[in-house]
Structure formats: structure tokens, C-alpha cells
Motif scaffolding. Structure first.
Motif, PDB file in Angstrom:
ATOM      1  N   THR A 178       6.895 118.783  70.759  1.00 23.29           N
ATOM      2  CA  THR A 178       8.061 118.093  72.136  1.00 23.29           C
ATOM      3  C   THR A 178       7.782 118.863  73.492  1.00 23.29           C
ATOM      4  O   THR A 178       7.584 119.447  73.872  1.00 23.29           O
ATOM      5  CB  THR A 178       9.274 119.385  72.007  1.00 23.29           C
ATOM      6  N   LEU A 206      16.134 136.352  73.921  1.00 23.51           N
ATOM      7  CA  LEU A 206      17.648 136.249  73.275  1.00 23.51           C
ATOM      8  C   LEU A 206      17.302 136.554  72.135  1.00 23.51           C
ATOM      9  O   LEU A 206      17.468 135.761  71.005  1.00 23.51           O
ATOM     10  CB  LEU A 206      17.707 134.258  72.989  1.00 23.51           C
ATOM     11  N   ALA A 248      15.272 125.212  72.170  1.00 23.91           N
ATOM     12  CA  ALA A 248      14.736 126.245  71.384  1.00 23.91           C
ATOM     13  C   ALA A 248      15.964 127.343  71.065  1.00 23.91           C
ATOM     14  O   ALA A 248      16.174 127.579  70.333  1.00 23.91           O
ATOM     15  CB  ALA A 248      13.334 126.598  71.382  1.00 23.91           C
ATOM     16  N   ASP A 249      16.157 128.085  72.443  1.00 25.90           N
ATOM     17  CA  ASP A 249      17.376 128.945  71.995  1.00 25.90           C
ATOM     18  C   ASP A 249      18.559 128.127  71.983  1.00 25.90           C
ATOM     19  O   ASP A 249      18.868 129.519  71.269  1.00 25.90           O
ATOM     20  CB  ASP A 249      17.182 129.930  73.167  1.00 25.90           C
ATOM     21  N   HIS A 277      16.233 127.811  77.283  1.00 25.02           N
ATOM     22  CA  HIS A 277      15.925 126.429  77.297  1.00 25.02           C
ATOM     23  C   HIS A 277      15.816 125.698  75.562  1.00 25.02           C
ATOM     24  O   HIS A 277      16.849 126.335  74.672  1.00 25.02           O
ATOM     25  CB  HIS A 277      14.421 127.419  76.279  1.00 25.02           C
ATOM     26  N   LYS A 301      13.074 127.143  81.864  1.00 30.45           N
ATOM     27  CA  LYS A 301      12.212 127.942  81.419  1.00 30.45           C
ATOM     28  C   LYS A 301      12.238 127.936  80.285  1.00 30.45           C
ATOM     29  O   LYS A 301      13.524 128.916  79.732  1.00 30.45           O
ATOM     30  CB  LYS A 301      11.754 128.873  82.252  1.00 30.45           C
ATOM     31  N   PRO A 302      11.288 128.883  79.065  1.00 29.47           N
ATOM     32  CA  PRO A 302      11.517 129.605  78.140  1.00 29.47           C
ATOM     33  C   PRO A 302      12.515 131.026  78.314  1.00 29.47           C
ATOM     34  O   PRO A 302      12.294 131.355  79.732  1.00 29.47           O
ATOM     35  CB  PRO A 302      10.042 130.632  77.307  1.00 29.47           C
ATOM     36  N   HIS A 303      13.347 130.896  77.531  1.00 30.39           N
ATOM     37  CA  HIS A 303      13.655 132.175  78.383  1.00 30.39           C
ATOM     38  C   HIS A 303      13.882 133.285  76.448  1.00 30.39           C
ATOM     39  O   HIS A 303      14.925 133.558  75.632  1.00 30.39           O
ATOM     40  CB  HIS A 303      15.258 131.559  77.710  1.00 30.39           C
ATOM     41  N   VAL A 304      12.554 133.795  77.158  1.00 30.89           N
ATOM     42  CA  VAL A 304      12.452 134.936  75.226  1.00 30.89           C
ATOM     43  C   VAL A 304      12.788 136.311  75.772  1.00 30.89           C
ATOM     44  O   VAL A 304      13.528 136.618  76.965  1.00 30.89           O
ATOM     45  CB  VAL A 304      10.896 135.418  76.242  1.00 30.89           C
ATOM     46  N   THR A 357      11.955 119.343  83.378  1.00 32.02           N
ATOM     47  CA  THR A 357      10.830 121.174  83.491  1.00 32.02           C
ATOM     48  C   THR A 357      11.112 122.183  84.001  1.00 32.02           C
ATOM     49  O   THR A 357      10.051 123.140  83.746  1.00 32.02           O
ATOM     50  CB  THR A 357       9.721 120.322  84.303  1.00 32.02           C
ATOM     51  N   ASP A 385      18.816 127.921  68.627  1.00 32.20           N
ATOM     52  CA  ASP A 385      18.880 129.149  68.239  1.00 32.20           C
ATOM     53  C   ASP A 385      20.313 129.889  67.826  1.00 32.20           C
ATOM     54  O   ASP A 385      21.075 130.349  66.357  1.00 32.20           O
ATOM     55  CB  ASP A 385      18.171 130.573  68.252  1.00 32.20           C
ATOM     56  N   GLU A 430      14.596 120.572  67.474  1.00 26.79           N
ATOM     57  CA  GLU A 430      14.450 121.780  67.638  1.00 26.79           C
ATOM     58  C   GLU A 430      15.275 122.458  66.396  1.00 26.79           C
ATOM     59  O   GLU A 430      14.481 123.697  65.816  1.00 26.79           O
ATOM     60  CB  GLU A 430      15.334 122.683  68.349  1.00 26.79           C
TER      61      GLU A 430
END
Lengths: 455, 455
Positions: B2, B15, B44-45, B42, B10-13, B7, B48, B76
Motif C-alpha cells: 500500500t 496507538l 493503518a492506525d 496513519h 507518519k506511522p503513529h506507533v 506522504t 485499527d 488495511e
């Protein structure tokens, strides 16, 4: 990641059961044919053959393998088989075999060696990277990391970096993928992928073309978090930094894939009380001994259920139908509990259960369990009533089945949540607990109701 | 893979459960705060968060999400939740959402749509690639493939290719990774990785610097083979070709990682008769109904065991100890069988069992089962003898336990091999069969011996 020293070796796709059997046959009947069979094989394929061989035959096969491939093959073997082979090698042989491997593969192998052998191998290798890597817990980002990274200063230009790649005589990781951009103190500040690099003007500085603020892990980060991040954000490379943000190494997606496949194996094995590193061809007594503790644990849970039954032995003597029907009630509860448990464990692992929805989900599981329990109980009660022509007995089995399903839903939902709160991995320990609880509960409620209402 | 259109996201690690709960709380109490919470996330978040929401709340949340991210979020989501959301969207909305996605993600979503909606969406999209991709079985290489590849003719020079990469305005896949080298008829003849490309002289022809004869799949190749090859040979990209060796697309390792994670999920779910695509927040009756068939199947296997018990009801009436002890014998056999079954299923899947070692392994399993069975039986017999002060009963339980362990080893080894020969997946169907056989066998042999020797 494993890079094979001999680039001529091609993957030999399709070494299936028949192909492996062919090698085994040659081994037994005409060892002189082995060389011709083995030479064209990729180290990963030879590893497959070794894993399918009884232990004694493995040593014979190894003698037919080119020394320069032994390291690559060791890197591909599963832990149990590798341990078996390493135990027979001298420290010098091990050091020679692993010398050319990448730091992470080397560290994995060094980590597996016994104390004295390990010290001796590290002394011969004099390799700081693998020595350091071997100290990280294999279940963490540090354990997954390799020291080989392509790092460049933020003030370098695109042209500098391309020149460096062109000049490389094999020191750079073959699969560079991402360039990690650092300060003069080796602090990570950004990343540039190679395709992106190629697109930039040669005079541009890395700090102007990099993606800032990249994702990174410290060596202590649990492996599971690493897998989640790679999956979620479709990453191919990720930096590992120390607590001062200094670049230590990188994790590549192929190693993440390996870890996930190993985890899957482990989950399946642990659920049956097995050790996933177990060698299929380990000696009889070793295999039996490894399987024994889980069987003993389960024997005790079965005895627990029997004690409940023994408590009602008078009732059973008077009405044998209770003994005939009791395993049905207990096993139905166990099945329903397993469903709830599976859903709950996966939802916990996906972080889908939180303070806002925990009660909603508990209520849902209890209702689903009761609903299915009621439907099944009606069927079972009808069969019982007709078969025994005893409708009080049918009523008792109806009530007991519904009650045990309710109990099963509660146990299947609450036990894994409780285990997680206690810091245990519910995927491993919850199964035995939940089925014991529903077994004991099922026998107790059915025999108890039977003794009370039918005698 | 994907690629996210924006851009800046940002990945939001991190969550975690608390972060998700925060969004849920805002949703219920102050929806006006949602935008500020969701914007930095993001896709993907956000996916979730959606998966952790009751269905009605999902629609509310979606209204707060920027239209341009809906496609990425859909890509996702897990299948059950995605299906739920797609069913509420018009064909035009779906088409708009997925338009900018990569061909494989687009095809996955199109494939999930119901007949009429699917036709309408494909009409709006006019996209040949995804139309074609949507026809492949998701469990094959075709289902994993994306049409976006960077292919170049064998006669092109390194300079040509680098120029093409530099000129690219976004049509090339972001993660090029590998350049596939083709003939003028689009037949695949080799590959060049980008780092390797950068190292070559600009005037070199691709055919002189490529790796020849690359691994490739036809679209029909089973997914499992694709996973095995990526794992075994540490590949990052692999070509898919038609039966005339013409390049159709490529498979990337991040998609392989996704597949493996989904497979793991599926295995865990299927073992408990669950559907892995099931939405945690599906309505009660839907969830209950999906779980019902497996429970019914297990009810019948439990009744089967009860019929065996009913056959011996006279014996039980005379000696209630038989009823107390019978579940122990049966469950011990089940546990031992599960161990043998697990080892055998994994060994089959790793192609470690072949005509040369099948007998050796059968003998080993039988011996391991008998040895552990004997040890456990001695313990159980001692407990029984002391508790009931009845050493004939102890002798019977000893013999029955050993016999059932022997039987368990045979069933655990032979049933999966038989299922595989019949073309069934032993990982899914063997469990119920094996435990039924050992349950029935355990009750029969213990009660049978008891009735014969003790009465």
C-alpha cells in the motif's frame, strides 16, 4: 538475511518429498552419487534434506558438502538440528563455517553454542559485532538486528553516496534497500530509499532529500512490536538505535518473515506442550522426555475432574444414565469455551479489547454462549428424553448444558484477560486452564443437578 | 503493498489500547474533538480503531475521515469489517476510494464486493489490471500479485534505466526493488536489483549485468509455495509469468508477510471452528450462527463416545469406579494423540516425511507414545490401587492406558497422512477426527477390559 557466498548456486525450487527421498536413497545405497545430487542444491535445500535425515546419516551427508557452504547451511537449519550438528564440530570448524555469514546469522549460531565452545569460537572470530549481537535476547529487536547497515552523514551529497555504492567491493549489504542518514555523532535523523536517491540531483544533500523522523526501535523492543510495525506500515527496513538515538543496526523484512513463520510453528507446538525446536529425529528417550511434563499436567487436571465425579458416585450407582451423559455436557462446555478463548486471545493480541468495549464484548460472549448453549441443550435434551424416556433427566441435562455454556463463556473470556493482566501470555497458558475449568464445572453442575432432582 | 497518497502521514506507533479508547471516548462524548485526534493518524492506525468499534460507531467515525484516505483505510481493514463498510457505500464511492490504490489492493477489494456492486464499480473504474487480478483465486500467486512492475528490455542500457527512474513522476512503484528484464515479447529473462544497477557502467546492457533465470511463479501456484520460496531463499520480489513466460506482475515480500500473518490467524480460528474474517462486533445472532455448526459436529462426536459408554452401563452400575476413572483414560489418550498429530502435521507441511523415513517415524511415534503411556499408566494405576484398594482395577487401568496411548500414536500419525493422501488439509480436519477416535477408543478399551476382568 543470508547472503550466499557462491552466487552460482540457484534456488532449486521443487525439492519435494521425492527429491529428498532420492538423496536419502543415494546415501544408503550409493554414496558416490551424492556429490552429483548435492552440488546443484541451494544451502536452504540442503538444510531441508538434513532435517529429514536420522542423526547418524546427517554426519555422513555433511562430509559430502563443500566446506564453504557449511555456514550458509547452518544458518538455514532449524534450532534442534543445528544444535545437534554444532555439538560435533570443533570451535575452529564452527568459526570457519560462520565467518562469512552476516552478523545476525552469526550471532544466532554463536548464541546457541554451549558455554566453553561459545567462548572458544568468539576468541577465534574476534568479531565485535556478533559478540555484541549475541548478548541480545532473541525475542527482542536486538535479537533480530544485523549490524550491516549503509549509513551516511546528513551533509553528504547524493553523488557521494552513489559513488560509494559504485566503489563498493562487497562490504555493503547486498540488499541495501534504505540508506540511514546520521549526524556526525551517529544519531539517526532520516532515511532515503535507493530509488528515491537515484531520482535526486547529484549535488543535493541527504538532509534535504531524506524522510525525517523515521520509525526506529531500541534493542529491548519486543519482537511482537517489531512484527506489528512491519506489517502495519509495510516497511522493508527499520533502524535500531540505542537510548541516545545512535544507530546500532537494522532489521530487514525477510528476518521478520522468518520470525513470524517460527512463531506460528511455536504456537502450534506449545498448544500441545511441545518444544518447537525439537528435532524430528531426536533419540526416542529425548523426545519422550520432552513430551512428558505436559502429559503429566493434563493427567492431574483429568484426575481433578474425576474427583468431582467420585463425589457423586452414589448418584451414578443409582442412575447410570448420569455416567453415560456426563462426558457430553463437559465436552460441549469445553468446545464453546475454546471458541470464546480463541476470539478473546486474538482480540487481545490485536489490541482490540480496551476499557471502553470490554463490557460490551463480555456481554456479547455470554449471550452468544447462552444462545448456542440453549439450542444445543434443547437438541440434547430431546435426544435424552426420547432415548431414556425420562423427561426429568432431559430437564436436568438441559439446565446443566445451558449453565455450563454460560460458565464456559465467562471462563473463555475472563481467564485470558486475567492472565494478560498478570503478565502471562494467554496464547500459551490459557488453554489447559479453560478446559479444566469447564470440565470440572460441567461434571459438577450436571451430576449435582442430577443428584438433587432425580434421586 | 500500500502506498499512501499523503506522504505527510507518519506511522503513529503506539496507538495502544489506551489510544484507541481515547478515540472511542471522543466519539461518544465530544465528536468535535475527533478531527484533531484522527488527522495525525496513519490509515493503518485508523483501520485499527475502526476494527475496535461497534458497527454503528464505525459509520460515525468514517464521516470524520478525509475522503482521500478512505481507500488506504479500506486496504488495511480485515475482511469482515471491510465487508460491513463496503456494503453501505455506493459503487461510485467505492470506485473513488479505491481508484488510487495499487492494483493488488484494488483487486482484493473489488473481489469482495457483491455481484451487482462489483459490476458497477468495475464499470466506473475501467481498469483492466484490477479487473483481471480480481479473477485470480486469492489463495494463489495470482491473488498475491500486483500489476505494477518495473520491466526493461534486455537490450536497454543501465543509463537508460537510471534515466527512466529519474524522470518518473510517480508511475513507477515506490518500492521498485528489482528490475525485471524482458525480451521484446515481454518474456522474462532476468532481474537486476537497484543497488546492483547503480554499480554497473552506464553503457552496460541489462542482459550483461542481470541475474539470469530468476525464480518465478505462474498465477496458479498455491500461496503456500510462494511463502515457502520467499522464506527459503530470502527473496524480496518475485515475478509472476503466464504459461509462455510473459511477465504478468510481481509479488512483494510485504504482501507475503501479510499472508503469513493472516494464515496464522486462520489456523488458530479454524482449529476452534471459527471464521477468521469474523468481525468482533458482528451482531449477536450472526456470531452465534457462525459458531454453531462446529459445536453441533462436536456434539455428535461426544454422543458417539456416550453410546460406547451406554453399551457398558451394567458394568458401571456394578462398579461405579469405572465411571469415575473412564474420563481420565480417554483424555490422556487425547493429549498424547494431539502431540503426535501436531508433530506429524508440521512435518508433513515441511515435507519432512517421505517414503524413506515414514516407517522409521511411525515406529518412533508408537514407541514414544507407549513409553510415556507406560510411565503415566504406572502412576495412574498406583493412585487407583491405593485410592480404591483394588489392584485388579489398577491392573485394568494400566492396561487400558497403555493400549490407548498406543492407539493414540497410531491415530495421531496415520490420520493426517491419510487425509493428505486424500487431498484434504490435515491442519484443519485432523483434530476433531483424532480426538474422537481416542475418546471412543479410550472408553471402549477401559470399560471393555473392566467388564471382562472385574465383574
Amino acid at each position: 538475511m543470508t547472503q550466499h557466498s557462491n552466487t552460482e548456486l540457484k534456488p532449486h525450487v521443487g525439492l519435494d518429498e521425492a527429491g529428498i527421498a532420492e538423496v536419502l536413497q543415494a546415501l544408503q545405497e550409493q554414496p558416490e552419487a551424492l556429490d552429483a545430487l548435492l552440488t546443484p542444491l541451494h544451502p536452504a535445500d540442503i538444510a531441508d534434506v538434513l532435517e529429514s535425515l536420522p542423526r547418524a546419516d546427517r554426519r555422513v551427508l555433511l562430509e559430502h558438502i563443500d566446506q564453504e557452504h557449511v555456514g550458509d547451511i547452518l544458518a538455514e537449519l532449524n534450532d534442534g538440528v543445528r544444535e545437534d550438528l554444532l555439538a560435533e564440530m570443533t570451535p575452529r570448524e564452527v568459526a570457519q563455517a560462520v565467518e562469512e555469514l552476516e552478523s545476525d546469522d552469526k550471532a544466532d549460531i554463536v548464541q546457541e553454542l554451549e558455554g566453553d565452545q561459545q567462548k572458544a569460537v568468539l576468541r577465534i572470530l574476534r568479531d565485535k559485532d556478533s559478540k555484541k549481537l549475541a548478548t541480545y535476547d532473541p525475542e527482542t529487536a536486538g535479537g533480530l538486528m544485523q549490524a550491516e547497515v549503509f549509513a551516511a552523514r546528513r551533509t553528504s551529497t547524493v553523488g557521494d553516496v552513489l559513488k560509494q555504492i559504485r566503489k563498493d567491493s562487497g562490504d555493503l549489504p547486498e540488499n541495501i534497500g534504505t540508506i540511514f542518514v546520521t549526524t556526525s555523532k551517529n544519531e539517526l535523523v532520516g532515511t532515503v530509499s535507493i530509488p528515491r536517491l537515484v531520482k535526486q540531483p547529484l549535488r543535493a544533500k541527504l538532509e534535504d532529500v531524506m524522510r525525517e523522523d523515521p520509525l526506529k526501535f531500541t534493542p529491548e523492543a519486543p519482537q511482537k512490536d517489531v512484527v506489528d510495525v512491519f506489517e502495519k506500515y509495510d516497511m522493508h527496513n527499520c533502524a535500531v538505535v540505542d537510548d541516545k538515538n545512535r544507530l546500532l543496526g537494522r532489521i530487514t523484512i525477510d528476518d521478520v518473515l522468518d520470525v513470524v513463520l517460527e512463531d506460528r510453528e511455536r504456537e502450534a507446538y506449545r498448544a500441545a506442550g511441545l518444544d518447537e525446536t525439537e528435532d524430528l529425529f531426536a533419540p526416542l528417550h529425548e523426545t519422550a522426555w520432552h513430551r512428558f511434563p505436559w502429559l503429566v499436567l493434563n493427567l492431574f487436571t483429568a484426575i481433578l475432574a474425576s474427583i468431582v465425579i467420585a463425589f457423586f458416585d452414589d448418584a451414578i450407582a443409582q442412575l447410570v444414565a448420569l455416567a453415560v451423559l456426563m462426558p457430553i455436557v463437559a465436552s460441549m462446555g469445553g468446545n464453546a469455551a475454546t471458541q470464546t478463548l480463541t476470539v478473546t486471545v486474538r482480540a487481545l493480541s490485536a489490541k482490540q479489547i480496551n476499557s471502553k468495549n470490554a463490557w460490551y464484548l463480555l456481554r456479547k460472549e455470554v449471550l452468544v454462549g447462552s444462545l448456542n448453549g440453549l439450542l444445543l441443550a434443547l437438541g440434547l435434551a430431546a435426544i435424552t428424553g426420547v432415548f431414556y424416556n425420562n423427561w426429568s433427566l432431559a430437564g436436568v441435562i438441559l439446565a446443566a448444558t445451558v449453565a455450563n455454556h454460560l460458565f464456559a463463556a465467562l471462563a473463555g473470556y475472563l481467564i485470558p484477560i486475567l492472565l494478560k493482566k498478570l503478565g502471562k501470555d494467554p496464547a500459551i497458558s490459557a488453554g489447559v486452564l479453560v478446559t479444566t475449568v469447564t470440565d470440572v464445572g460441567g461434571f459438577f453442575v450436571f451430576l449435582g443437578l442430577g443428584a438433587y432432582f432425580l434421586l
